[in-house]
Design a protein around this motif. Structure first.
Motif, PDB file in Angstrom:
ATOM      1  N   LEU A  83       0.845  -1.195   0.000  1.00 44.88           N
ATOM      2  CA  LEU A  83       0.000   0.000   0.000  1.00 44.88           C
ATOM      3  C   LEU A  83       0.879   1.244   0.000  1.00 44.88           C
ATOM      4  CD1 LEU A  83      -3.007   1.055   0.542  1.00 44.88           C
ATOM      5  CD2 LEU A  83      -2.264   1.245   2.925  1.00 44.88           C
ATOM      6  N   LEU A  84       0.583   2.170  -0.912  1.00 41.44           N
ATOM      7  CA  LEU A  84       1.335   3.429  -0.969  1.00 41.44           C
ATOM      8  C   LEU A  84       0.472   4.570  -0.444  1.00 41.44           C
ATOM      9  CD1 LEU A  84       2.841   3.120  -4.574  1.00 41.44           C
ATOM     10  CD2 LEU A  84       3.829   2.341  -2.411  1.00 41.44           C
ATOM     11  N   GLY A  85       1.116   5.586   0.112  1.00 39.20           N
ATOM     12  CA  GLY A  85       0.340   6.699   0.650  1.00 39.20           C
ATOM     13  C   GLY A  85       0.861   8.049   0.214  1.00 39.20           C
ATOM     14  N   HIS A  86       1.943   8.061  -0.558  1.00 35.65           N
ATOM     15  CA  HIS A  86       2.552   9.350  -0.911  1.00 35.65           C
ATOM     16  C   HIS A  86       2.493   9.574  -2.426  1.00 35.65           C
ATOM     17  CE1 HIS A  86       5.331  12.663  -1.124  1.00 35.65           C
ATOM     18  NE2 HIS A  86       5.340  12.716   0.204  1.00 35.65           N
ATOM     19  N   PRO A  87       2.065  10.771  -2.857  1.00 35.45           N
ATOM     20  CA  PRO A  87       1.947  11.012  -4.307  1.00 35.45           C
ATOM     21  C   PRO A  87       3.262  10.818  -5.066  1.00 35.45           C
ATOM     22  CG  PRO A  87       1.148  12.909  -3.065  1.00 35.45           C
ATOM     23  CD  PRO A  87       1.624  11.912  -2.057  1.00 35.45           C
TER      24      PRO A  87
ATOM     25  N   SER B 220      -5.137   3.932  -1.690  1.00 37.77           N
ATOM     26  CA  SER B 220      -6.551   4.232  -1.476  1.00 37.77           C
ATOM     27  C   SER B 220      -6.774   5.693  -1.840  1.00 37.77           C
ATOM     28  CB  SER B 220      -6.898   4.008  -0.003  1.00 37.77           C
ATOM     29  OG  SER B 220      -8.043   4.775   0.332  1.00 37.77           O
ATOM     30  N   ASN B 221      -7.577   5.920  -2.876  1.00 40.05           N
ATOM     31  CA  ASN B 221      -7.855   7.310  -3.242  1.00 40.05           C
ATOM     32  C   ASN B 221      -8.567   8.054  -2.123  1.00 40.05           C
ATOM     33  OD1 ASN B 221      -6.661   7.267  -5.717  1.00 40.05           O
ATOM     34  ND2 ASN B 221      -8.524   6.914  -6.886  1.00 40.05           N
ATOM     35  N   VAL B 222      -9.434   7.338  -1.397  1.00 35.87           N
ATOM     36  CA  VAL B 222     -10.166   8.017  -0.326  1.00 35.87           C
ATOM     37  C   VAL B 222      -9.172   8.570   0.700  1.00 35.87           C
ATOM     38  CG1 VAL B 222     -11.806   7.703   1.568  1.00 35.87           C
ATOM     39  CG2 VAL B 222     -12.241   6.628  -0.626  1.00 35.87           C
ATOM     40  N   THR B 223      -8.175   7.757   1.046  1.00 34.32           N
ATOM     41  CA  THR B 223      -7.196   8.208   2.032  1.00 34.32           C
ATOM     42  C   THR B 223      -6.319   9.318   1.454  1.00 34.32           C
ATOM     43  OG1 THR B 223      -7.180   6.028   3.055  1.00 34.32           O
ATOM     44  CG2 THR B 223      -5.286   7.414   3.491  1.00 34.32           C
ATOM     45  N   LEU B 224      -5.813   9.100   0.245  1.00 27.49           N
ATOM     46  CA  LEU B 224      -4.916  10.084  -0.376  1.00 27.49           C
ATOM     47  C   LEU B 224      -5.614  11.436  -0.562  1.00 27.49           C
ATOM     48  CD1 LEU B 224      -2.114  10.385  -1.843  1.00 27.49           C
ATOM     49  CD2 LEU B 224      -3.364   9.921  -3.959  1.00 27.49           C
ATOM     50  N   HIS B 225      -6.870  11.374  -1.021  1.00 30.22           N
ATOM     51  CA  HIS B 225      -7.609  12.611  -1.326  1.00 30.22           C
ATOM     52  C   HIS B 225      -8.012  13.388  -0.083  1.00 30.22           C
ATOM     53  CE1 HIS B 225      -9.128  11.181  -5.567  1.00 30.22           C
ATOM     54  NE2 HIS B 225      -7.817  11.249  -5.485  1.00 30.22           N
ATOM     55  N   ARG B 226      -7.876  12.738   1.084  1.00 31.43           N
ATOM     56  CA  ARG B 226      -8.266  13.440   2.314  1.00 31.43           C
ATOM     57  C   ARG B 226      -7.067  13.573   3.253  1.00 31.43           C
ATOM     58  NH1 ARG B 226     -14.141  12.629   3.993  1.00 31.43           N
ATOM     59  NH2 ARG B 226     -15.201  12.024   2.093  1.00 31.43           N
ATOM     60  N   ASP B 227      -5.885  13.398   2.710  1.00 37.98           N
ATOM     61  CA  ASP B 227      -4.695  13.455   3.556  1.00 37.98           C
ATOM     62  C   ASP B 227      -4.349  14.914   3.844  1.00 37.98           C
ATOM     63  OD1 ASP B 227      -2.105  13.374   4.617  1.00 37.98           O
ATOM     64  OD2 ASP B 227      -1.618  11.532   3.525  1.00 37.98           O
ATOM     65  N   PRO B 228      -4.416  15.333   5.130  1.00 39.64           N
ATOM     66  CA  PRO B 228      -4.166  16.751   5.446  1.00 39.64           C
ATOM     67  C   PRO B 228      -2.757  17.206   5.105  1.00 39.64           C
ATOM     68  CG  PRO B 228      -4.609  15.486   7.454  1.00 39.64           C
ATOM     69  CD  PRO B 228      -4.737  14.531   6.310  1.00 39.64           C
ATOM     70  N   ARG B 229      -1.818  16.267   4.939  1.00 42.96           N
ATOM     71  CA  ARG B 229      -0.468  16.704   4.558  1.00 42.96           C
ATOM     72  C   ARG B 229      -0.494  17.396   3.203  1.00 42.96           C
ATOM     73  NH1 ARG B 229       2.955  11.346   4.650  1.00 42.96           N
ATOM     74  NH2 ARG B 229       1.067  10.624   3.635  1.00 42.96           N
TER      75      ARG B 229
ATOM     76  N   ALA C 194      -3.989  23.559  -5.839  1.00 44.24           N
ATOM     77  CA  ALA C 194      -4.435  22.195  -5.500  1.00 44.24           C
ATOM     78  C   ALA C 194      -3.295  21.231  -5.843  1.00 44.24           C
ATOM     79  CB  ALA C 194      -5.698  21.843  -6.277  1.00 44.24           C
ATOM     80  N   PRO C 195      -2.962  20.308  -4.946  1.00 46.09           N
ATOM     81  CA  PRO C 195      -1.821  19.417  -5.196  1.00 46.09           C
ATOM     82  C   PRO C 195      -2.191  18.329  -6.212  1.00 46.09           C
ATOM     83  CG  PRO C 195      -2.861  18.880  -3.099  1.00 46.09           C
ATOM     84  CD  PRO C 195      -3.637  20.025  -3.672  1.00 46.09           C
ATOM     85  N   ALA C 196      -1.933  18.626  -7.490  1.00 44.16           N
ATOM     86  CA  ALA C 196      -2.411  17.762  -8.580  1.00 44.16           C
ATOM     87  C   ALA C 196      -2.029  16.302  -8.374  1.00 44.16           C
ATOM     88  CB  ALA C 196      -1.848  18.279  -9.899  1.00 44.16           C
ATOM     89  N   ALA C 197      -0.784  16.048  -7.928  1.00 39.42           N
ATOM     90  CA  ALA C 197      -0.329  14.661  -7.832  1.00 39.42           C
ATOM     91  C   ALA C 197      -1.068  13.883  -6.747  1.00 39.42           C
ATOM     92  CB  ALA C 197       1.172  14.632  -7.555  1.00 39.42           C
ATOM     93  N   ALA C 198      -1.682  14.608  -5.801  1.00 33.49           N
ATOM     94  CA  ALA C 198      -2.426  13.922  -4.747  1.00 33.49           C
ATOM     95  C   ALA C 198      -3.896  13.741  -5.128  1.00 33.49           C
ATOM     96  CB  ALA C 198      -2.311  14.693  -3.432  1.00 33.49           C
TER      97      ALA C 198
END
Ligand code: HEM
Length: 465
Positions: free
Chosen positions: A68-72, A370-379, A398-402
């Motif tokens: 699982l990846l979490g960073h753009p 997980s797009n749901v997690t990535l799209h709501r990541d406050p970082r 807007a952080p396009a890569a995220a």
């Protein structure tokens, strides 16, 4: 989650992947609770794991190597920089296969040649210019569907908009790709059959690590659905052959296509390509629009701004040519797609060993996020990441890569432009005609499907303007 506004950059390394450690993740007795958490909450479960283990995690899934990846930055490596090291994961290609078909849609081919051929063939029909030329067809299908909602407004009864938007998305796709209108009975059958198909696919994807022969719920209905869809598409092809036209729609392009040796595509192959354009194009767009209507109904002040923007068009029938004058409506769709999370997962298969974030990604591993997690990541999205705030898309940062709703890189969604035209035109056409109100105390919750729907649908009350 305590908001960290600046994400740590993953550590790049010059070591060969084989010299690197595997990613961390729950091991030993921590495996079972982590696995149960992921099954129970596949949307936000990954966020909890990320807080504990970081942005590259080896998931505790039996019979499969899932990372699982979490960073753009790492997702960009998979989609773009290291693209040749990744292919479509069996988790998708196997579950999407039409049962009994000797062919696969080119989108699910690992072989770049086969995929590239399909993309080259159809890409010209999904450009802004080509779609703008279909403008009248979009408007016709959208106006007809949205006008149909008026009966519920007149009765004062709530209307379940998610299902209506699936019908609208199908009507648009059939008009735009096959130059074909769908009658009411056919629409009903198409919607129920596609739904059976997609539920069966979701079940197979969610239970992917289990052996293929194990019986799973809803598979028989999915297989019957495939049969019916195959016959239905065969009829479309037969009708076109019986009454040829010279329009350059997707159906004619597939019928005229030739392999390198000059032979035409097999009929089964043509139907498989058609089916996956319908599947890829309708549930996705309908779910994104359903979230947009739902969130706007919950945020009347934001909806008012959409209405003002739409009213400035002076009541014109809305078509692709108006998109430039509807930036706020577009931002609302972007923002809803962000919170929605679009496709549940978009996994890729490591074709060779790779390095991501300082860890070894072994050949054969399936890499996903997980797009749901990535799209709501406050970082990446700030402390108000969970808020519906369309203005973030107009502020220029807007952080396009995220934002991975449509994927990125060469395999990015082919129908992205079509989806934007359809969503913005639908929103504008609907806001010209109605006001929308949600039921009291209504909460929007994710529905676990290949594209995130709204659980329980979107039952809104419509009032004519
Ligand atoms: C809101 C609507 C939509 C969303 C969120 C969406 C999302 C996606 C995503 C995430 C991918 C995978 C990209 C990757 O592998 O990196 C994809 C691929 C694809 N989508 Fe869409 N899609 C939407 C609408 C459409 C429409 C309207 C069509 C047109 C029929 C379409 C056709 C395709 C095709 C053909 C691919 C495969 C592209 C390739 O492998 O080259 N999509 N889409």
């Amino acid at each position: 989650m305590s908001p960290t506004l600046h994400a740590p950059t993953p550590t790049p390394t010059t070591l060969a992947p084989s010299a690197l450690p595997l990613p961390p993740g729950p091991r030993g007795p921590a495996r079972l609770p982590a696995l149960l958490r992921l099954i129970r909450d596949p949307w936000f479960g990954p966020a909890a794991l990320q807080r504990r283990y970081g942005d590259v995690i080896r998931l505790p899934v039996p019979f499969a190597e899932l990372i699982l990846l979490g960073h753009p930055d790492q997702i960009a490596q998979v989609n773009v920089a290291h693209r040749e090291r990744y292919g479509r994961a069996a988790m998708v290609t196997d579950t999407m296969r039409v049962q009994g078909s000797p062919h696969h849609a080119s989108w699910f081919e690992d072989d770049d040649g086969e995929w590239a051929r399909g993309r080259k063939l159809l890409q010209p029909h999904f450009t802004q210019k080509a779609l703008a030329e279909l403008g009248g067809l979009f408007t016709e299908a959208i106006v007809e569907q949205v006008d149909g909602w008026g009966a519920a407004a007149d009765r004062g009864a709530p209307l379940e908009l998610h299902e209506q938007l699936k019908a609208l998305a199908l009507a648009v796709l059939y008009n735009a790709m096959f130059s074909r209108r769908i009658g009411p009975d056919e629409m009903h059958r198409l919607l129920t059959t596609l739904d059976d198909r997609m539920v069966a696919t979701t079940v197979r994807t969610a239970t992917f690590p289990l052996p293929g022969w194990l019986p799973r719920p809803r598979q028989a209905a999915g297989a019957r659905g495939d049969d019916w869809l195959d016959h239905h598409l065969a009829e479309l092809v037969a009708d076109r052959r019986a009454a040829p036209t010279d329009v350059t729609d997707v159906l004619n392009v597939l019928l005229d296509a030739r392999y390198g040796d000059g032979t035409p595509l097999e009929d089964h192959k043509i139907r498989t390509e058609m089916l996956f354009l319908v599947i890829g194009g309708h549930e996705t767009t309908a779910a994104g629009m359903a979230w947009t209507f739902a969130l706007l109904a919950q945020h009347p002040q934001i909806a008012e701004r959409v209405r003002e923007e739409v009213d400035a068009l002076g009541g014109a029938a809305v078509g692709p040519e108006h998109l430039g004058r509807l930036p706020f409506a577009r931002a609302c769709f972007d923002e809803a797609s962000r919170l929605q999370g679009s496709l549940v997962i978009n996994p890729k298969l490591a074709l060779e060993d790779d390095e991501l974030g300082g860890y070894r990604i072994p050949r054969g591993a399936t890499v996903l996020w997980s797009n749901v997690t990535l799209h709501r990541d406050p970082r990446f999205w700030g402390a108000d990441a969970d808020r519906f705030r369309p203005d973030r898309w107009l502020e220029g940062n807007a952080p396009a890569a995220a934002f991975q709703a449509f994927g990125r890189g060469p395999r990015m969604c082919l129908g992205k432009r079509l989806a934007y035209i359809e969503a913005v035109c639908t929103l504008a056409t609907a806001f010209q005609r109605y006001r929308f109100a949600p039921p009291p105390n209504w909460e929007i919750r994710h529905q676990y499907r290949m594209s995130m729907g709204v659980r329980g649908g979107v039952p809104l009350r419509l009032a004519r303007r």
